[in-house]
Design an enzyme around this catalytic site. Structure first.
Site, PDB file in Angstrom:
ATOM      1  N   GLU A 235       0.884  -1.167   0.000  1.00 24.56           N
ATOM      2  CA  GLU A 235       0.000   0.000   0.000  1.00 24.56           C
ATOM      3  C   GLU A 235       0.913   1.206   0.000  1.00 24.56           C
ATOM      4  O   GLU A 235       1.551   1.511   1.007  1.00 24.56           O
ATOM      5  CB  GLU A 235      -0.932  -0.014   1.212  1.00 24.56           C
ATOM      6  CG  GLU A 235      -2.100   0.949   1.064  1.00 24.56           C
ATOM      7  CD  GLU A 235      -1.863   2.283   1.736  1.00 24.56           C
ATOM      8  OE1 GLU A 235      -1.443   3.221   1.016  1.00 24.56           O
ATOM      9  OE2 GLU A 235      -2.080   2.400   2.943  1.00 24.56           O
ATOM     10  N   CYS A 269      -2.056   8.601   2.723  1.00 21.27           N
ATOM     11  CA  CYS A 269      -2.030   8.140   1.337  1.00 21.27           C
ATOM     12  C   CYS A 269      -3.373   8.364   0.661  1.00 21.27           C
ATOM     13  O   CYS A 269      -3.423   8.624  -0.545  1.00 21.27           O
ATOM     14  CB  CYS A 269      -1.666   6.657   1.293  1.00 21.27           C
ATOM     15  SG  CYS A 269      -0.037   6.277   1.949  1.00 21.27           S
TER      16      CYS A 269
END
Length: 472
Positions: A235, A269
């Site tokens: 990720e 993110c």
């Protein structure tokens, strides 16, 4: 712990004061190997415990984390500068994730019959073995538990390398799982240098690795995992679009944009980073966003009244300064903010940029801090093209009162997740992950439990049945 290093890689440095509070030594090679062996020994026993016992441990961990919200939140705020209210929210979400896997894990991993004329076919879900988790500083508890929760319930064991700036949070998590009943070696915190990661992945006992972090770190870990022929889940970064298709509820849309961009001071993110607004509503949106950004004041993140927290480190501030400076030098307009306030601490002003073009760093790079880039577009098609003109594909948002239209646009956005009328969020029951340079694999939901699992087929054929070949 073993041999000390010249400069401590693991240290608590308060971003608000700049003071280093506590430092920790790293493990030497022998201690690293011993931790891997303990994880393998623990796996041999842990995998054979009934899954409901493992799930009970996870529910205990969720309960204990709920009881320790104040302690964990204070550690988060101390080590990475998150506002105390947001730290408490992170701990509460993390507790819900652990509890969710404790409650739903056994059903998710239950054997599943398959329809076939070959015999009695069953798909069983089994653990792989010790796993290495490499986690970042921006959500120092949430990022860990979304990896650990499903895997410990499934029967894997975990070696956890946390960010060097969050050592006390890392130790508190190890204590949490120990107190919840995880046997020695089932969950182990590792204070190791970056160079030790390859040594761990290369071990014949380690069967997978998960990393949340930068593109550069993800590429390096994926390469090491590929050479070792073990699975990896990544990720990585994101540059999430926030598409505004109408102005029916503009005040709510601006509020969502502010939360989506400035939550955790933009150090996420899945923060909304690129605001793509149809021409008719652009001026109203930009005016509202500017007003909200301009109204924030820096202060102590441990004070609940503070509206602007510091960033995690001076290095983070310097990177943003360089990115914003590049855009301004090439003609971008600063609507509000643009630099750091005149005060101590790792602060950066909430900033809005317009007139950003493809030759500027903020167009293609991730802005990991409180900087919003706002674009004016004429049509829905133009909005989608701009949304997809990025190397990332993690999350995204579409705001529109016409849900059918919003879904049509969401279908065209290239990303792992799209939320309608809500900034990208996280829930235990919903999958989390991206595509393109945002990584691969999924965490949370049932998909999170299947990433590091042997999905084994068992097909029982009667002993008097005809023998068939491969294609029979």
């Amino acid at each position: 712990m073993a041999t000390a290093t010249a400069a401590h890689h693991y240290a608590t440095t308060n971003p608000y004061t700049g003071q280093t509070v506590r430092a920790f030594d790293t493990l030497d090679a022998a201690a690293v190997d011993a931790a891997v062996y303990r994880a393998q020994d623990a796996f041999d026993a842990w995998r054979h415990r009934p899954i409901r016992e493992r799930a009970l441990m996870m529910r205990r961990a969720g309960g204990l984390l709920s009881e320790r919200i104040e302690r964990f939140a204070a550690l988060i705020t101390l080590e990475m500068g998150k506002r105390i209210g947001e730290s408490e929210d992170e701990v509460a979400l993390s507790a819900r994730i652990l509890t969710w896997y404790g409650e739903h894990g056994p059903a998710i991993a239950a054997p599943r019959p398959l329809s076939t004329d070959a015999g009695e076919a069953t798909l069983v879900t089994e653990p792989l073995g010790p796993l290495l988790g490499i986690e970042p500083w921006n959500y120092p508890i949430y990022q860990v538990v979304r990896f650990v929760g499903p895997n410990l319930v499934l029967g894997n064991t975990v070696l956890l390398k946390h960010a060097g700036s969050c050592p006390q949070t890392a130790l508190a998590l190890e204590e949490l799982f120990h107190d919840a009943g995880a046997p020695e070696g089932v969950y182990a915190n590792l204070f190791v240098e970056t160079d030790d990661i390859g040594r761990i992945i290369d071990s014949p006992f380690v069967h997978g690795t998960s990393l949340t972090g930068s593109e550069r770190a993800g590429a390096a870990v994926a390469e090491m995992a590929g050479r070792a022929v073990v699975k990896s889940v990544l990720e990585l970064g994101g540059s999430d679009p926030f598409i505004v298709l109408d102005g029916e509820r503009m005040e709510r849309t601006v509020e969502a944009a502010t939360i989506g961009r400035l939550g955790n001071m933009g150090q996420s993110c899945v923060a909304s980073k690129r605001f793509i607004v149809l021409d008719d509503f652009y001026d109203a949106f930009l005016s509202g966003l500017r007003e909200r950004f301009a109204g924030l004041q820096p202060g102590d993140p441990a004070d609940p009244a503070t509206t602007m927290a510091p960033l995690s480190s001076e290095r983070t501030v310097e990177t943003l300064m360089e990115q914003v400076g590049d855009a301004v030098d090439k003609g971008a307009r600063v609507v509000v903010g643009g630099g750091r306030p005149d005060r101590p601490g790792a602060f950066f002003e909430p900033t809005i940029l317009t007139d950003v073009t493809p030759d500027m760093r903020p167009y293609h790079e991730e802005l990991f801090g409180p900087v919003a880039v706002v674009y004016r577009v004429r049509t829905e098609d133009e909005a989608v093209v701009l949304a997809n003109d990025t190397p990332f594909g993690l999350g995204g948002s579409v705001f529109c009162t016409d849900l059918e239209r919003a879904r049509r646009v969401a279908d065209r956005v290239d990303s792992g997740m799209v939320w309608i009328n809500q900034p990208t969020a996280s829930r235990p029951e919903l999958p989390f992950g991206g595509i393109k340079r945002s990584g691969y694999g999924r965490e949370l939901s049932d998909l999170g439990m299947f990433e590091f699992a042997n999905r084994k087929l068992i097909c029982a054929v009667p002993s008097d049945a005809p023998i068939r070949g491969l294609a029979g």
